[in-house]
Design a protein around this motif. Structure first.
Motif, mmCIF file in Angstrom:
data_model
loop_
_atom_site.group_PDB
_atom_site.id
_atom_site.type_symbol
_atom_site.label_atom_id
_atom_site.label_comp_id
_atom_site.label_asym_id
_atom_site.label_seq_id
_atom_site.Cartn_x
_atom_site.Cartn_y
_atom_site.Cartn_z
ATOM 1 N N THR A 145 0.807 -1.224 0.000
ATOM 2 C CA THR A 145 0.000 0.000 0.000
ATOM 3 C C THR A 145 0.838 1.271 0.000
ATOM 4 O OG1 THR A 145 -0.144 0.147 2.422
ATOM 5 C CG2 THR A 145 -1.852 -1.153 1.270
ATOM 6 N N GLY A 146 2.017 1.216 0.610
ATOM 7 C CA GLY A 146 2.866 2.391 0.686
ATOM 8 C C GLY A 146 2.439 3.412 1.727
ATOM 9 N N ARG A 147 1.428 3.082 2.494
ATOM 10 C CA ARG A 147 0.924 4.013 3.514
ATOM 11 C C ARG A 147 0.783 3.307 4.849
ATOM 12 N NH1 ARG A 147 -4.363 6.537 2.304
ATOM 13 N NH2 ARG A 147 -3.742 7.802 4.077
ATOM 14 N N ARG A 148 1.328 3.926 5.875
ATOM 15 C CA ARG A 148 1.287 3.353 7.227
ATOM 16 C C ARG A 148 -0.153 3.110 7.687
ATOM 17 N NH1 ARG A 148 1.019 5.541 12.272
ATOM 18 N NH2 ARG A 148 1.060 7.629 11.389
ATOM 19 N N GLU A 149 -1.021 4.078 7.453
ATOM 20 C CA GLU A 149 -2.414 3.958 7.886
ATOM 21 C C GLU A 149 -3.107 2.780 7.211
ATOM 22 O OE1 GLU A 149 -1.119 6.739 6.519
ATOM 23 O OE2 GLU A 149 -0.890 8.034 8.267
ATOM 24 N N ASP A 150 -2.865 2.623 5.922
ATOM 25 C CA ASP A 150 -3.462 1.497 5.196
ATOM 26 C C ASP A 150 -2.899 0.166 5.695
ATOM 27 O OD1 ASP A 150 -5.037 3.204 3.702
ATOM 28 O OD2 ASP A 150 -3.713 3.187 1.961
ATOM 29 N N ALA A 151 -1.612 0.129 5.960
ATOM 30 C CA ALA A 151 -0.992 -1.102 6.470
ATOM 31 C C ALA A 151 -1.574 -1.466 7.828
ATOM 32 C CB ALA A 151 0.520 -0.934 6.557
ATOM 33 N N GLU A 152 -1.835 -0.473 8.655
ATOM 34 C CA GLU A 152 -2.448 -0.729 9.964
ATOM 35 C C GLU A 152 -3.868 -1.260 9.795
ATOM 36 O OE1 GLU A 152 -2.070 3.053 11.896
ATOM 37 O OE2 GLU A 152 0.063 2.740 12.342
ATOM 38 N N ASP A 153 -4.610 -0.683 8.856
ATOM 39 C CA ASP A 153 -5.976 -1.157 8.592
ATOM 40 C C ASP A 153 -5.966 -2.603 8.110
ATOM 41 O OD1 ASP A 153 -6.984 1.320 9.281
ATOM 42 O OD2 ASP A 153 -7.335 1.966 7.207
ATOM 43 N N VAL A 154 -5.078 -2.904 7.166
ATOM 44 C CA VAL A 154 -4.992 -4.271 6.645
ATOM 45 C C VAL A 154 -4.619 -5.239 7.764
ATOM 46 C CG1 VAL A 154 -3.693 -5.810 5.119
ATOM 47 C CG2 VAL A 154 -4.498 -3.608 4.266
ATOM 48 N N THR A 155 -3.668 -4.860 8.585
ATOM 49 C CA THR A 155 -3.223 -5.741 9.672
ATOM 50 C C THR A 155 -4.364 -6.019 10.637
ATOM 51 O OG1 THR A 155 -0.963 -4.918 9.445
ATOM 52 C CG2 THR A 155 -1.513 -6.047 11.492
ATOM 53 N N SER A 156 -5.095 -5.004 11.016
ATOM 54 C CA SER A 156 -6.228 -5.197 11.930
ATOM 55 C C SER A 156 -7.280 -6.113 11.314
ATOM 56 C CB SER A 156 -6.875 -3.852 12.265
ATOM 57 O OG SER A 156 -5.982 -3.032 12.936
ATOM 58 N N GLU A 157 -7.646 -5.812 10.094
ATOM 59 C CA GLU A 157 -8.668 -6.605 9.420
ATOM 60 C C GLU A 157 -8.198 -8.040 9.142
ATOM 61 O OE1 GLU A 157 -11.885 -5.837 8.773
ATOM 62 O OE2 GLU A 157 -11.487 -4.028 9.946
ATOM 63 N N PHE A 158 -6.902 -8.198 8.925
ATOM 64 C CA PHE A 158 -6.340 -9.513 8.641
ATOM 65 C C PHE A 158 -6.651 -10.495 9.768
ATOM 66 C CE2 PHE A 158 -3.015 -12.631 9.249
ATOM 67 C CZ PHE A 158 -2.917 -13.216 8.002
#
Length: 97
Positions: free
Chosen positions: A40-53
């Motif tokens: 994603t290249g974005r910290r916020e998006d990576a955090e969202d993906v990690t939580s949802e994962f």
């Protein structure tokens, strides 16, 4: 973590054992986050993906097959989720223009 241990943890998740989720989270949250960030290249998006994962992992635990590398399985799920987020965000950006 071995594939056998991971398979036992997935069985635990299916049985509602939250300590199984905690163990998988502690072992792989960093990997999932790093992968999501690279896609994603974005910290916020990576955090969202990690939580949802890890929420999704509870739902898909029963689909893990012992003959498959659990790391490859986790990576495939995380990568697909990150790509799906990019597609969704791209669609949202197009709608707002």
């Amino acid at each position: 973590m071995t594939n056998e241990r991971f398979a036992r943890l997935m069985a635990g998740l299916l049985a509602g054992d939250r300590s199984a989720l905690r163990e998988v989270y502690e072992a792989y949250a960093g990997l999932v986050y790093a992968l999501a960030l690279s896609v994603t290249g974005r910290r916020e998006d990576a955090e969202d993906v990690t939580s949802e994962f890890f929420i999704k992992l509870i739902r898909v635990a029963g689909t893990y097959q012992k003959k498959t590398s659990h790391r490859a399985w986790l990576i495939r799920i995380a990568r697909n989720m990150a790509i799906d987020l990019l597609r969704k965000r791209g669609h949202e950006y197009l709608l707002h223009e």
